[in-house]
Scaffold this motif. Structure first.
Motif, PDB file in Angstrom:
ATOM      1  N   GLN A  77      -1.568   1.602   9.135  1.00 48.70           N
ATOM      2  CA  GLN A  77      -2.693   2.514   9.345  1.00 48.70           C
ATOM      3  C   GLN A  77      -2.711   3.029  10.784  1.00 48.70           C
ATOM      4  O   GLN A  77      -2.836   4.222  11.035  1.00 48.70           O
ATOM      5  N   GLN A  95     -13.006   0.131   0.084  1.00 47.91           N
ATOM      6  CA  GLN A  95     -11.954  -0.428   0.943  1.00 47.91           C
ATOM      7  C   GLN A  95     -11.134  -1.560   0.302  1.00 47.91           C
ATOM      8  O   GLN A  95      -9.911  -1.508   0.334  1.00 47.91           O
ATOM      9  N   HIS A 101      -9.118   9.709   7.230  1.00 49.14           N
ATOM     10  CA  HIS A 101     -10.549   9.434   7.131  1.00 49.14           C
ATOM     11  C   HIS A 101     -11.078   8.838   8.428  1.00 49.14           C
ATOM     12  O   HIS A 101     -12.132   9.228   8.927  1.00 49.14           O
ATOM     13  N   ARG A 103     -10.966   3.704  -8.239  1.00 48.30           N
ATOM     14  CA  ARG A 103     -11.704   3.188  -7.073  1.00 48.30           C
ATOM     15  C   ARG A 103     -13.094   3.803  -7.020  1.00 48.30           C
ATOM     16  O   ARG A 103     -14.089   3.118  -6.834  1.00 48.30           O
ATOM     17  N   MET A 155       0.840  -1.194   0.000  1.00 45.10           N
ATOM     18  CA  MET A 155       0.000   0.000   0.000  1.00 45.10           C
ATOM     19  C   MET A 155       0.873   1.241   0.000  1.00 45.10           C
ATOM     20  O   MET A 155       1.864   1.306   0.702  1.00 45.10           O
ATOM     21  N   TYR A 156       0.494   2.204  -0.807  1.00 44.39           N
ATOM     22  CA  TYR A 156       1.289   3.423  -0.861  1.00 44.39           C
ATOM     23  C   TYR A 156       1.106   4.230   0.420  1.00 44.39           C
ATOM     24  O   TYR A 156       0.070   4.196   1.053  1.00 44.39           O
ATOM     25  N   GLY A 212      -4.351  -1.799  -4.226  1.00 47.77           N
ATOM     26  CA  GLY A 212      -3.410  -0.835  -4.805  1.00 47.77           C
ATOM     27  C   GLY A 212      -3.971  -0.123  -6.017  1.00 47.77           C
ATOM     28  O   GLY A 212      -3.221   0.271  -6.911  1.00 47.77           O
ATOM     29  N   GLU A 270      -1.919   6.412   0.522  1.00 48.80           N
ATOM     30  CA  GLU A 270      -3.165   5.715   0.859  1.00 48.80           C
ATOM     31  C   GLU A 270      -3.275   5.513   2.366  1.00 48.80           C
ATOM     32  O   GLU A 270      -4.343   5.663   2.946  1.00 48.80           O
ATOM     33  N   GLU A 313     -17.146   5.045   0.301  1.00 49.76           N
ATOM     34  CA  GLU A 313     -15.822   4.747   0.871  1.00 49.76           C
ATOM     35  C   GLU A 313     -15.777   3.350   1.456  1.00 49.76           C
ATOM     36  O   GLU A 313     -14.753   2.676   1.420  1.00 49.76           O
ATOM     37  N   ARG A 365      -4.188   8.810   3.874  1.00 49.31           N
ATOM     38  CA  ARG A 365      -5.566   9.155   3.570  1.00 49.31           C
ATOM     39  C   ARG A 365      -6.521   8.314   4.419  1.00 49.31           C
ATOM     40  O   ARG A 365      -7.469   8.816   5.010  1.00 49.31           O
ATOM     41  N   LEU A 366      -6.205   7.020   4.499  1.00 53.17           N
ATOM     42  CA  LEU A 366      -7.056   6.107   5.271  1.00 53.17           C
ATOM     43  C   LEU A 366      -7.114   6.527   6.737  1.00 53.17           C
ATOM     44  O   LEU A 366      -8.188   6.586   7.350  1.00 53.17           O
ATOM     45  N   ILE A 405      -8.516  -0.349  -2.084  1.00 57.84           N
ATOM     46  CA  ILE A 405      -7.345   0.309  -1.498  1.00 57.84           C
ATOM     47  C   ILE A 405      -6.240  -0.714  -1.293  1.00 57.84           C
ATOM     48  O   ILE A 405      -5.089  -0.506  -1.672  1.00 57.84           O
ATOM     49  N   TYR A 406      -6.634  -1.868  -0.735  1.00 57.71           N
ATOM     50  CA  TYR A 406      -5.618  -2.893  -0.459  1.00 57.71           C
ATOM     51  C   TYR A 406      -5.153  -3.563  -1.736  1.00 57.71           C
ATOM     52  O   TYR A 406      -4.123  -4.228  -1.744  1.00 57.71           O
TER      53      TYR A 406
END
Lengths: 413, 272
Positions: free
Chosen positions: A337, B137, A12, B149, A1-2, B143, A5, B133, A8-9, B140-141
């Protein structure tokens, strides 16, 4: 995962749980703020005390009768056994080198009256150079000058406290006050020095030394040898490097003049500002340690607060962790995270804490006459500690939860 | 030992319209699920609990099946293993041709992410988070970039009939709507398989019927493979194949010829 991200996660999540985020940040802020404020105030007190000494003149050496006891005050100037006289003063300034300026005072108590107002305060007979040597000027009017001194004038310069007592809301200049029933004309009022641990420095008044010796304190004004008695000699040294030399020269000269046997102690004391500052340095060191201990406790309490909220929030979010694992998050993604969340909370909390600490210190300085000094090291210590606590207690339970079987985590109630 | 069961599983699925073109074509007949003789043993203190003892299941793309059994029968354990949430202690399991037994935790996470969509009884949405959102999810994982998305999550929500609820927070939606969001989240990564664990268990019968209708429609229209894990006979009656399990063993595997449509009034099934 970047990394984007991850950030951002976590942002949020924080926004979705504002209350929890705010409470956590608050805990961190309080701890950081308390440490910064307390250490700033401690430093402020320390430099306030140092300043109390240096404000009465730099490179200043005082010679007073009697032997200063450790922690005690000076000798009694009216005591029969020890005395300083005007001839001692003249001998010192006549033969000791590196003396830039000098002053003499002869002090006692005065009963001040103006109309119905009365005040019992310290009264000092001084030479005209006193104001310059003590680095203490008049606020209004003028100080005693050579013609007052030579003419044994009945003029007085009041300290701010006496001026307030005798002339509440009035202009004291050119009014006549009675000191021990002798009338004196007010020619000036000193700048306020404020009160300190020494006492109220403004509760004192100055008259010419000659007037004090010959008109007011005649009864006590003679030494055994028939000399005019004085309470202290102030010597302003040309530069700080010459101070030890001057101190030694004054001591040997006075020992000789007072005929003190080689093994006997001095019947006078030569005190420099530096020595006084050093003596009080020991006190302020204890103060700093004390404040540091309080700061450490508040940091600890703040740390426990962070720990609690982090532990609770991770427990609360076990199901979320389970879900994230079910939809394909790896353990390291979950850890990343939580790490980002904890880091953000700790950093934001730390920044707010710095603001609270600095603001709090200055708020205290408005109540007391202390100028707080915020030190970078205190800020670094406080922020570093809460970051460490926030990260550790953010990661540790998250790490445990990320290792859970996703099903167990999902079923967690 | 469960020879008979294996024979029965060869019942061929009908009407595959796979949207995952080419590589999983009907002719190649690579099963989505190919579990052979899998067993699972738990240790609880000194006692060994055998939750599964030698279960074999084969499932092809486009199937709509139910795994049924009373509580304690081992059906949850089977679902966990089929869903790559857990690994068997014996036997072999191939998901979409991938040998799952030999994968480590991170590889299992990747498999769950790409090949499986989960729907849970209690929805398990992120509260105070917009529907779109929630659906994003898994991507996101995987990539996948933000713009793609958003598009895919929006399409998935539209597919479950929530195109007008994109920005609603999960806790502002009704139970049925929440489960639709969960289904959108399950299909958004275009998985080979959807595993639904008692998907109507927390819903009233009307919402439950709507959810079953949605599953049927997704299966009919897009050929998505769905396995329900349930003890509810009504859910099973909406499927085309019922695999029964009791005491950790397969006890039945039958094709349902007269599948009950959950939403005949909308005519979704009838159009086919």
């Amino acid at each position: 995962m970047y990394i984007v991200e991850v950030i951002r996660l976590s942002l949020h999540t924080l926004v979705a749980n504002k209350m929890r985020a705010i409470l956590t940040m608050f805990g961190i802020s309080i701890g950081v703020g308390a440490v910064i404020a307390l250490l700033a105030i401690g430093n402020g007190v320390q430099s306030y005390i140092t300043q109390q000494f240096t404000s009465s003149g730099t490179n200043l050496i005082a010679v007073i009768p009697g032997q200063i006891q450790r922690g005690g005050g000076g000798g009694n100037p009216f005591g029969p056994q020890v005395a300083l006289g005007m001839s001692d003063y003249r001998a010192v300034i006549g033969s000791v080198p590196f003396i830039q300026d000098s002053a003499v005072d002869f002090s006692g108590l005065g009963n001040f009256t103006y109309e119905a107002n009365q005040s019992e305060s310290a009264l000092s007979g001084v030479t005209p150079s006193y104001s310059a040597v003590r680095n203490w000027n008049t606020r209004i009017g003028r100080f005693i000058d050579e013609s007052d001194y030579g003419g044994r004038s009945r003029v007085v310069v009041l300290g701010q406290t006496i001026a307030n007592d005798l002339f509440p809301g009035l202009d004291p200049l050119d009014e006549v006050v009675k000191i021990n029933n002798v009338p004196f004309r007010v020619i000036g009022v000193m700048e306020s020095k404020g009160s300190s641990f020494i006492g109220d420095q403004d509760a004192t008044a100055f008259i010419p030394l000659t007037t004090a010796q010959e008109r007011l304190f005649q009864a006590n004004a003679q030494t055994k040898g028939g000399d005019r008695r004085i309470s202290s000699i102030y010597l302003q040294v040309q530069d700080d490097g010459a101070r030890p030399l001057v101190t030694a020269a004054v001591a040997s000269l006075l020992r000789e003049r007072h005929r003190i046997a080689p093994d006997d102690p001095n019947d006078f004391s030569v005190v420099s500002q530096t020595e006084l500052i050093n003596a009080f340095g020991a006190i302020t060191d204890v103060l700093t340690v004390f404040l540091g201990a309080i700061a450490a406790i508040s940091l600890l309490v703040g740390g426990i607060g962070i720990m609690n909220i982090m532990l609770v929030s991770v427990t609360e979010r076990t199901r979320e962790i389970g879900l994230r694992k079910a939809i394909g998050a790896t353990s390291s993604a979950i850890l990343a995270q939580f790490l980002a969340e904890a880091m953000f909370l700790s950093l934001m909390g730390g920044l707010i804490g710095i603001a609270i600490g600095v603001g709090g210190a200055y708020a205290v300085s408005r109540l007391a006459d202390i100028r707080p000094e915020v030190q970078l090291s205190a800020v670094a210590l406080a922020v570093g500690f809460s970051l460490a606590v926030g990260l550790f207690f953010g990661i540790y339970p998250a790490r445990r939860a990320s290792k859970l079987n996703p099903i167990d985590a999902l079923r967690f109630e | 030992m469960p020879e008979a069961s294996v024979q029965k599983i060869e019942v061929s699925p009908k009407g595959i319209q796979s949207h995952t073109k080419g590589m999983r074509s009907h002719e190649q007949r690579v099963p989505v699920i190919d579990a052979l003789d899998i067993a699972k043993t738990y240790k609880m203190g000194d006692i060994e609990v055998r939750a599964l003892c030698g279960v074999s299941v084969r499932l092809y793309a486009g199937e709509l099946a139910a795994i049924m059994g009373p509580s304690g029968s081992g059906k949850s354990t089977l679902m966990n293993i089929l869903g790559c949430l857990d690994q068997s202690t014996a036997g072999s399991y191939k998901l979409d041709g991938v040998d799952v037994d030999k994968l480590n935790d991170n590889q299992l996470a990747a498999i769950r992410n790409r090949k499986i969509g989960f729907v849970f009884q209690s929805f398990n949405l992120l509260r105070r988070t917009p529907a779109i959102e929630n659906v994003e999810q898994p991507l996101i994982y995987a990539g996948i970039g933000l713009r793609e998305r958003r598009e895919r999550a929006k399409a998935a929500l539209e597919a479950v009939g929530l195109g007008d609820r994109l920005k609603h927070h999960a806790n502002e939606l009704s139970g049925g709507q929440q489960q639709r969001v969960a289904i959108a989240r399950a299909i958004v990564s275009r998985p080979s398989l959807i595993l639904a664990d008692e998907p109507t268990g927390n819903l009233d019968s009307k919402s439950g019927a709507e959810i079953m209708c949605l599953f049927q429609r997704l299966n009919e229209d897009s050929g998505i493979t769905v396995i329900f894990v349930t003890h509810d006979q009504r859910i099973a009656s909406h499927t085309r194949r019922i695999i029964s399990i009791a005491d950790g063993k397969l006890t039945g595997d039958v094709a349902v010829d007269d599948q009950i449509l959950a939403c005949p009034e909308e005519g979704v099934g009838a159009t086919r």
